[in-house]
Design a protein around this motif. Sequence first.
Motif, PDB file in Angstrom:
ATOM      1  N   SER A  80       0.862  -1.176   0.000  1.00  0.00           N
ATOM      2  CA  SER A  80       0.000   0.000   0.000  1.00  0.00           C
ATOM      3  C   SER A  80       0.897   1.224   0.000  1.00  0.00           C
ATOM      4  N   ARG A  81       0.382   2.342  -0.534  1.00  0.00           N
ATOM      5  CA  ARG A  81       1.156   3.587  -0.623  1.00  0.00           C
ATOM      6  C   ARG A  81       2.515   3.360  -1.297  1.00  0.00           C
ATOM      7  N   GLY A  82       2.555   2.470  -2.296  1.00  0.00           N
ATOM      8  CA  GLY A  82       3.781   2.234  -3.046  1.00  0.00           C
ATOM      9  C   GLY A  82       4.738   1.260  -2.406  1.00  0.00           C
ATOM     10  N   SER A  83       4.374   0.700  -1.256  1.00  0.00           N
ATOM     11  CA  SER A  83       5.277  -0.237  -0.579  1.00  0.00           C
ATOM     12  C   SER A  83       5.141  -1.642  -1.166  1.00  0.00           C
ATOM     13  N   ASP A  84       6.161  -2.439  -0.975  1.00  0.00           N
ATOM     14  CA  ASP A  84       6.149  -3.847  -1.364  1.00  0.00           C
ATOM     15  C   ASP A  84       7.042  -4.579  -0.378  1.00  0.00           C
ATOM     16  N   ALA A  85       6.472  -4.900   0.778  1.00  0.00           N
ATOM     17  CA  ALA A  85       7.252  -5.468   1.879  1.00  0.00           C
ATOM     18  C   ALA A  85       6.746  -6.850   2.241  1.00  0.00           C
ATOM     19  N   ARG A  86       7.638  -7.652   2.775  1.00  0.00           N
ATOM     20  CA  ARG A  86       7.283  -8.992   3.237  1.00  0.00           C
ATOM     21  C   ARG A  86       7.935  -9.220   4.603  1.00  0.00           C
ATOM     22  N   SER A 131      12.756  -5.616   1.236  1.00  0.00           N
ATOM     23  CA  SER A 131      11.407  -5.032   1.256  1.00  0.00           C
ATOM     24  C   SER A 131      11.476  -3.548   0.943  1.00  0.00           C
ATOM     25  N   LEU A 132      10.442  -3.051   0.279  1.00  0.00           N
ATOM     26  CA  LEU A 132      10.366  -1.633  -0.072  1.00  0.00           C
ATOM     27  C   LEU A 132       9.279  -0.959   0.750  1.00  0.00           C
ATOM     28  N   ALA A 133       9.644   0.097   1.446  1.00  0.00           N
ATOM     29  CA  ALA A 133       8.694   0.904   2.214  1.00  0.00           C
ATOM     30  C   ALA A 133       8.337   2.149   1.415  1.00  0.00           C
ATOM     31  N   SER A 134       7.199   2.728   1.734  1.00  0.00           N
ATOM     32  CA  SER A 134       6.798   3.975   1.091  1.00  0.00           C
ATOM     33  C   SER A 134       7.850   5.042   1.345  1.00  0.00           C
ATOM     34  N   GLY A 135       8.156   5.816   0.312  1.00  0.00           N
ATOM     35  CA  GLY A 135       9.172   6.855   0.465  1.00  0.00           C
ATOM     36  C   GLY A 135       8.659   8.117   1.109  1.00  0.00           C
ATOM     37  N   THR A 136       7.363   8.197   1.354  1.00  0.00           N
ATOM     38  CA  THR A 136       6.774   9.395   1.953  1.00  0.00           C
ATOM     39  C   THR A 136       5.978   9.035   3.199  1.00  0.00           C
ATOM     40  N   GLU A 137       5.639  10.049   3.959  1.00  0.00           N
ATOM     41  CA  GLU A 137       4.816   9.884   5.149  1.00  0.00           C
ATOM     42  C   GLU A 137       3.607  10.802   5.054  1.00  0.00           C
ATOM     43  N   VAL A 172       6.670   0.777   7.364  1.00  0.00           N
ATOM     44  CA  VAL A 172       6.628   0.401   5.953  1.00  0.00           C
ATOM     45  C   VAL A 172       5.690   1.314   5.158  1.00  0.00           C
ATOM     46  N   LEU A 173       4.519   1.600   5.696  1.00  0.00           N
ATOM     47  CA  LEU A 173       3.499   2.331   4.950  1.00  0.00           C
ATOM     48  C   LEU A 173       3.593   3.849   5.099  1.00  0.00           C
ATOM     49  N   GLY A 174       4.339   4.313   6.083  1.00  0.00           N
ATOM     50  CA  GLY A 174       4.458   5.758   6.276  1.00  0.00           C
ATOM     51  C   GLY A 174       3.209   6.398   6.830  1.00  0.00           C
TER      52      GLY A 174
END
Length: 286
Positions: free
Chosen positions: A186-192, A206-212, A258-260
């Motif tokens: 969600s919000r551009g994240s792709d985490a496991r 894992s990729l977390a959202s770059g924004t908050e 992860v989601l910010g």
Amino acid sequence: MDVNKPRPSSIRIFLAEGSPTGLRIVEKSNWIGRGVVFPRSGYGDVKARPEFEKSGVYVVSGPSESTGRDRVYIGEGDPVRPRLDNHAAKKDFWTQGFVFISKDDNLNKAHVQYLEARLCELAANAKRVELDNGNTPARPSLSEADVAEMEAFLAEMLVCFPVLGLSAFEVAADRPRASKTYFARSRGSDARGFETDDGFVVQAGSLASGTEVESMPTSFSEMRRQLLAAGVLVRQGDHLAFTQDYVFGSPSAAATIVLGRNSNGRVEWKDDKGRTLKQLQDGEAS
């Protein structure tokens, strides 16, 4: 027999003052070591104990004044009492002390310097707490036999620390992998990640959202900054990428980072069939 597999053992914790948060004496089956755990508020009453007059390694821990995250200082002393006296007078952050000595008085200055260096290395690698030590001390020169003995002593200490409420030294990669993996997208994240006994592990890559979002809790914004400063997170395009497996205290803490945004981890983490962690834990998923 797998020699690396954790083996059942007994840890005896004696409540010397009858309180679970007061002075505790820690011993482990078939181990020459002894631990003394005490609240800072009680240090004046316990520092006369004989254990504090021996060579040993110690950890003092408490919340960071600036971030509220757990913070530790790791040291050694021959004996330990003068060092702890100094910390009681000059270090404000710590609320708990952990001292480990040998019941047989067979730890010398080089031994405890080795243990101090190894604990600093482990804490720096795990990145689970703020390390108050300015630098990681170098390991002293020990014989091959002494190194083997100190590594065995260290291994027993590392079993005791989590039982005593200190999880500063264990990296997520050392843990057995859970059979079920969950995803947050969600919000551009792709985490496991997966659950563990003391929290939730977000896996490396894992990729977390770059924004908050603007309503992101301040404490979690600060945690993100700390993880970036520590190198656990790095900027990767529009995302923040995890460089290592990292243990959070709860699924919600992991999801929020992860989601910010403030998140309920039991709802945000889902398996590969879209079932939430809550549904699976509550037995609602078929």
